[in-house]
Design a protein around this motif. Structure first.
Motif, PDB file in Angstrom:
ATOM      1  N   GLU A   1       1.547  -3.596   8.960  1.00 28.86           N
ATOM      2  CA  GLU A   1       2.884  -3.040   8.770  1.00 28.86           C
ATOM      3  C   GLU A   1       3.895  -4.154   8.980  1.00 28.86           C
ATOM      4  N   ILE A   2       4.657  -4.451   7.908  1.00 28.76           N
ATOM      5  CA  ILE A   2       5.555  -5.600   7.906  1.00 28.76           C
ATOM      6  C   ILE A   2       6.921  -5.165   7.402  1.00 28.76           C
ATOM      7  N   TYR A   3       7.950  -5.588   8.103  1.00 29.84           N
ATOM      8  CA  TYR A   3       9.314  -5.261   7.707  1.00 29.84           C
ATOM      9  C   TYR A   3       9.703  -6.009   6.431  1.00 29.84           C
ATOM     10  N   GLY A   4      10.499  -5.345   5.603  1.00 31.81           N
ATOM     11  CA  GLY A   4      10.881  -5.871   4.301  1.00 31.81           C
ATOM     12  C   GLY A   4      11.562  -7.218   4.327  1.00 31.81           C
ATOM     13  N   HIS A   5      12.315  -7.530   5.391  1.00 34.89           N
ATOM     14  CA  HIS A   5      12.995  -8.823   5.416  1.00 34.89           C
ATOM     15  C   HIS A   5      12.030  -9.991   5.615  1.00 34.89           C
ATOM     16  N   TRP A   6      10.762  -9.704   5.878  1.00 33.21           N
ATOM     17  CA  TRP A   6       9.735 -10.741   5.970  1.00 33.21           C
ATOM     18  C   TRP A   6       8.954 -10.886   4.679  1.00 33.21           C
ATOM     19  N   LEU A   7       9.266 -10.098   3.672  1.00 33.44           N
ATOM     20  CA  LEU A   7       8.506 -10.126   2.421  1.00 33.44           C
ATOM     21  C   LEU A   7       9.320 -10.745   1.297  1.00 33.44           C
ATOM     22  N   GLU A   8       8.618 -11.433   0.404  1.00 34.71           N
ATOM     23  CA  GLU A   8       9.242 -11.967  -0.796  1.00 34.71           C
ATOM     24  C   GLU A   8       8.374 -11.601  -1.988  1.00 34.71           C
ATOM     25  N   GLU A   9       9.016 -11.467  -3.149  1.00 39.56           N
ATOM     26  CA  GLU A   9       8.286 -11.122  -4.363  1.00 39.56           C
ATOM     27  C   GLU A   9       7.392 -12.278  -4.801  1.00 39.56           C
ATOM     28  N   VAL A  10       6.273 -11.914  -5.391  1.00 45.03           N
ATOM     29  CA  VAL A  10       5.345 -12.915  -5.925  1.00 45.03           C
ATOM     30  C   VAL A  10       5.490 -12.905  -7.432  1.00 45.03           C
TER      31      VAL A  10
ATOM     32  N   GLN B   1      15.966  -7.373  16.542  1.00 44.31           N
ATOM     33  CA  GLN B   1      17.279  -7.216  17.167  1.00 44.31           C
ATOM     34  C   GLN B   1      17.151  -6.367  18.440  1.00 44.31           C
ATOM     35  N   LEU B   2      16.365  -5.309  18.367  1.00 44.08           N
ATOM     36  CA  LEU B   2      16.183  -4.431  19.530  1.00 44.08           C
ATOM     37  C   LEU B   2      15.634  -5.193  20.738  1.00 44.08           C
ATOM     38  N   ALA B   3      14.802  -6.208  20.481  1.00 43.00           N
ATOM     39  CA  ALA B   3      14.217  -6.987  21.569  1.00 43.00           C
ATOM     40  C   ALA B   3      15.276  -7.657  22.434  1.00 43.00           C
ATOM     41  N   TYR B   4      16.456  -7.912  21.848  1.00 40.38           N
ATOM     42  CA  TYR B   4      17.534  -8.574  22.577  1.00 40.38           C
ATOM     43  C   TYR B   4      18.659  -7.627  22.941  1.00 40.38           C
ATOM     44  N   GLY B   5      18.429  -6.329  22.736  1.00 36.93           N
ATOM     45  CA  GLY B   5      19.419  -5.342  23.144  1.00 36.93           C
ATOM     46  C   GLY B   5      20.684  -5.330  22.315  1.00 36.93           C
ATOM     47  N   VAL B   6      20.594  -5.799  21.074  1.00 36.77           N
ATOM     48  CA  VAL B   6      21.767  -5.761  20.195  1.00 36.77           C
ATOM     49  C   VAL B   6      21.606  -4.602  19.217  1.00 36.77           C
ATOM     50  N   PRO B   7      22.706  -4.114  18.648  1.00 34.58           N
ATOM     51  CA  PRO B   7      22.589  -3.023  17.681  1.00 34.58           C
ATOM     52  C   PRO B   7      21.665  -3.429  16.534  1.00 34.58           C
ATOM     53  N   ALA B   8      20.751  -2.547  16.202  1.00 35.94           N
ATOM     54  CA  ALA B   8      19.731  -2.865  15.207  1.00 35.94           C
ATOM     55  C   ALA B   8      20.064  -2.288  13.841  1.00 35.94           C
ATOM     56  N   GLU B   9      19.992  -3.159  12.836  1.00 31.04           N
ATOM     57  CA  GLU B   9      20.129  -2.714  11.456  1.00 31.04           C
ATOM     58  C   GLU B   9      18.861  -1.952  11.074  1.00 31.04           C
ATOM     59  N   LYS B  10      18.986  -0.978  10.189  1.00 31.65           N
ATOM     60  CA  LYS B  10      17.809  -0.286   9.659  1.00 31.65           C
ATOM     61  C   LYS B  10      17.147  -1.203   8.633  1.00 31.65           C
TER      62      LYS B  10
ATOM     63  N   GLU C   1       0.842  -1.197   0.000  1.00 34.68           N
ATOM     64  CA  GLU C   1       0.000   0.000   0.000  1.00 34.68           C
ATOM     65  C   GLU C   1       0.876   1.245   0.000  1.00 34.68           C
ATOM     66  N   ARG C   2       1.979   1.184   0.789  1.00 36.41           N
ATOM     67  CA  ARG C   2       2.965   2.271   0.784  1.00 36.41           C
ATOM     68  C   ARG C   2       4.192   1.873   1.600  1.00 36.41           C
ATOM     69  N   ALA C   3       5.289   2.555   1.307  1.00 37.22           N
ATOM     70  CA  ALA C   3       6.512   2.404   2.100  1.00 37.22           C
ATOM     71  C   ALA C   3       6.439   3.394   3.256  1.00 37.22           C
ATOM     72  N   LEU C   4       6.895   2.980   4.426  1.00 34.46           N
ATOM     73  CA  LEU C   4       6.799   3.822   5.622  1.00 34.46           C
ATOM     74  C   LEU C   4       8.142   4.361   6.094  1.00 34.46           C
ATOM     75  N   GLY C   5       9.234   3.951   5.458  1.00 27.83           N
ATOM     76  CA  GLY C   5      10.561   4.408   5.874  1.00 27.83           C
ATOM     77  C   GLY C   5      11.375   3.270   6.438  1.00 27.83           C
ATOM     78  N   GLU C   6      12.534   3.619   6.977  1.00 26.52           N
ATOM     79  CA  GLU C   6      13.419   2.620   7.580  1.00 26.52           C
ATOM     80  C   GLU C   6      13.492   2.840   9.084  1.00 26.52           C
ATOM     81  N   PHE C   7      13.507   1.736   9.810  1.00 20.44           N
ATOM     82  CA  PHE C   7      13.512   1.769  11.263  1.00 20.44           C
ATOM     83  C   PHE C   7      14.431   0.679  11.783  1.00 20.44           C
ATOM     84  N   GLY C   8      14.875   0.830  13.029  1.00 18.42           N
ATOM     85  CA  GLY C   8      15.683  -0.209  13.658  1.00 18.42           C
ATOM     86  C   GLY C   8      14.902  -1.508  13.724  1.00 18.42           C
ATOM     87  N   ASN C   9      15.561  -2.598  13.401  1.00 17.01           N
ATOM     88  CA  ASN C   9      14.918  -3.910  13.380  1.00 17.01           C
ATOM     89  C   ASN C   9      14.487  -4.303  14.802  1.00 17.01           C
TER      90      ASN C   9
END
Length: 106
Positions: A97-106, A60-69, A49-57
């Motif tokens: 709202e779903i992060y890109g690393h969870w999506l695959e092309e159809v 990773q944040l759940a475990y207190g490690v540095p988060a990739e955008k 529907e739309r891109a929302l930007g980049e955010f810390g993963n």
């Protein structure tokens, strides 16, 4: 102790940046640990529907490690895609709202 991040990352190469209207599928994976893809949407196909930007993963944040955008997208699914012939109103939609690393092309 929580699982190490590399074990909980969905496998596979990252997809090219989808654009509005692109058809995508939520990866049907069940990795251990904290994940941000709803169970009922895994394996389902929707439309960006739309891109929302980049955010810390948050996985990773759940475990207190540095988060990739990671890019975040609003993906639209029809009720018929989610519930099949049990959908009361098959053409109604739900956005997630779903992060890109969870999506695959159809």
């Amino acid at each position: 102790m929580p699982p190490a991040w590399p074990r909980s990352r969905p496998a596979g190469p990252p997809m090219a940046r989808p654009t509005m209207g692109s058809r995508v599928r939520v990866k049907a994976l069940c990795p251990p640990g904290h994940v941000r893809a709803p169970w009922y949407l895994r394996g389902k196909t929707g439309v960006i529907e739309r891109a929302l930007g980049e955010f810390g993963n948050p996985e990773q944040l759940a475990y207190g490690v540095p988060a990739e955008k990671k890019p975040l997208y609003r993906v639209r699914f029809t009720m018929s895609e989610i519930w099949g012939n049990r959908a009361e109103n098959p053409d109604d939609t739900i956005d997630a709202e779903i992060y890109g690393h969870w999506l695959e092309e159809v």
